[in-house]
Design a protein around this motif. Structure first.
Motif, PDB file in Angstrom:
ATOM      1  N   CYS A 240       0.132   5.713   0.201  1.00 38.76           N
ATOM      2  CA  CYS A 240      -0.805   6.831   0.144  1.00 38.76           C
ATOM      3  C   CYS A 240      -0.560   7.661  -1.117  1.00 38.76           C
ATOM      4  O   CYS A 240      -1.345   8.546  -1.435  1.00 38.76           O
ATOM      5  CB  CYS A 240      -0.664   7.701   1.386  1.00 38.76           C
TER       6      CYS A 240
ATOM      7  N   CYS B 108       1.213  10.995   3.585  1.00 37.44           N
ATOM      8  CA  CYS B 108       0.854   9.717   4.205  1.00 37.44           C
ATOM      9  C   CYS B 108      -0.188   9.938   5.301  1.00 37.44           C
ATOM     10  O   CYS B 108      -0.019  10.788   6.172  1.00 37.44           O
ATOM     11  CB  CYS B 108       2.098   9.050   4.791  1.00 37.44           C
ATOM     12  N   SER B 109      -1.254   9.150   5.246  1.00 38.91           N
ATOM     13  CA  SER B 109      -2.317   9.294   6.238  1.00 38.91           C
ATOM     14  C   SER B 109      -1.957   8.581   7.533  1.00 38.91           C
ATOM     15  O   SER B 109      -2.656   8.726   8.527  1.00 38.91           O
ATOM     16  CB  SER B 109      -3.618   8.720   5.686  1.00 38.91           C
TER      17      SER B 109
ATOM     18  N   CYS C 214       4.469   4.270   4.313  1.00 43.93           N
ATOM     19  CA  CYS C 214       4.831   4.395   2.900  1.00 43.93           C
ATOM     20  C   CYS C 214       5.822   5.523   2.662  1.00 43.93           C
ATOM     21  O   CYS C 214       6.512   5.533   1.647  1.00 43.93           O
ATOM     22  CB  CYS C 214       3.589   4.594   2.039  1.00 43.93           C
TER      23      CYS C 214
ATOM     24  N   HIS D 130       0.841  -1.199   0.000  1.00 46.02           N
ATOM     25  CA  HIS D 130       0.000   0.000   0.000  1.00 46.02           C
ATOM     26  C   HIS D 130       0.872   1.243   0.000  1.00 46.02           C
ATOM     27  O   HIS D 130       1.950   1.262   0.584  1.00 46.02           O
ATOM     28  CB  HIS D 130      -0.874  -0.002   1.252  1.00 46.02           C
TER      29      HIS D 130
ATOM     30  N   CYS E 188       0.528   2.810   8.319  1.00 46.24           N
ATOM     31  CA  CYS E 188       1.169   2.970   7.019  1.00 46.24           C
ATOM     32  C   CYS E 188       2.536   3.608   7.192  1.00 46.24           C
ATOM     33  O   CYS E 188       2.685   4.596   7.897  1.00 46.24           O
ATOM     34  CB  CYS E 188       0.303   3.834   6.105  1.00 46.24           C
TER      35      CYS E 188
HETATM   36 ZN   LIG Z   1       1.086   6.105   3.796  1.00 46.06          ZN
END
Ligand SMILES: [Zn+2]
Length: 195
Positions: free
Chosen positions: A94, A151-152, A146, A92, A144
């Motif tokens: 974002c 990025c959330s 990422c 994954h 997350c």
């Molecule tokens: Zn992220």
């Protein structure tokens, strides 16, 4: 007719390879440049019912092992861990460079959103639908990393609003009940991103 001495056309290299990712576990990386809109790989796996998916998630000890299922429009899911392929290792992000699209025949394919350079990691935005309570442990498990600027911090999709009003719940207990009866982490293909 080609002469026997002429070498055959070199085989087209596969578009991707699987190797360790700095984001999470294994990742899928471009083996060559990939053009926007290119269909990269099918999200392989067996199509099973939602009930069966929940059963499988329970048997495997909950969602922590990243047993993700892709939800289909017909209500079933694709279990990438059952006769699946490399696509299940796509991480994954974002800020993804790929998207998952369900075709009319109920198959899911991964498409490039942008120009992807050789050796770039492939990613898509899940979002991850988790039906159980979003306890602190669940949030940690699906944090997350990422690294995108926007990025959330989580792979979890926001919980859908319930139809009936719900009383405000107290803080989640220290020992989360993440092995509840209705556990399944389900991926759902994103609609095509504009632009
Ligand atoms: Zn992220």
């Amino acid at each position: 007719m080609s002469s026997a001495s002429q070498p055959e056309n070199p085989p087209v290299p596969p578009a991707f390879r699987v190797e360790r990712s700095s984001v999470h576990g294994n990742g899928v990386f471009a083996q060559r440049d990939i053009a926007p809109g290119e269909r990269i790989v099918e999200y392989g796996g067996r199509e099973i019912t939602w009930d069966e998916a929940q059963l499988r998630a329970e048997v495997q000890g909950g969602p922590h092992n990243h047993t993700f299922f892709f939800s289909l429009a017909n209500g079933n899911v694709i279990d990438g861990g059952d006769h699946g392929n490399e696509a299940r290792y796509i991480n994954h992000s974002c800020e993804p460079n790929c998207e998952a699209i369900e075709e009319e025949d109920g198959r899911i394919f991964i498409y490039a959103l942008y120009d992807i350079r050789q050796d770039e990691e492939l990613s898509y935005s899940y979002p991850l639908i988790y039906e159980g309570r979003h306890t602190p442990a669940i949030k940690r498990a699906f944090a997350c990393r990422c690294g995108a600027a926007n990025c959330s911090g989580t792979m979890l999709a926001p919980k859908p609003r319930k139809r009936r009003p719900k009383a405000v719940t107290p803080d989640a207990p220290a020992v989360p009940a993440e092995y509840g009866p209705a556990l399944a982490a389900v991926q759902s293909p994103q609609p095509a991103a504009p632009g």
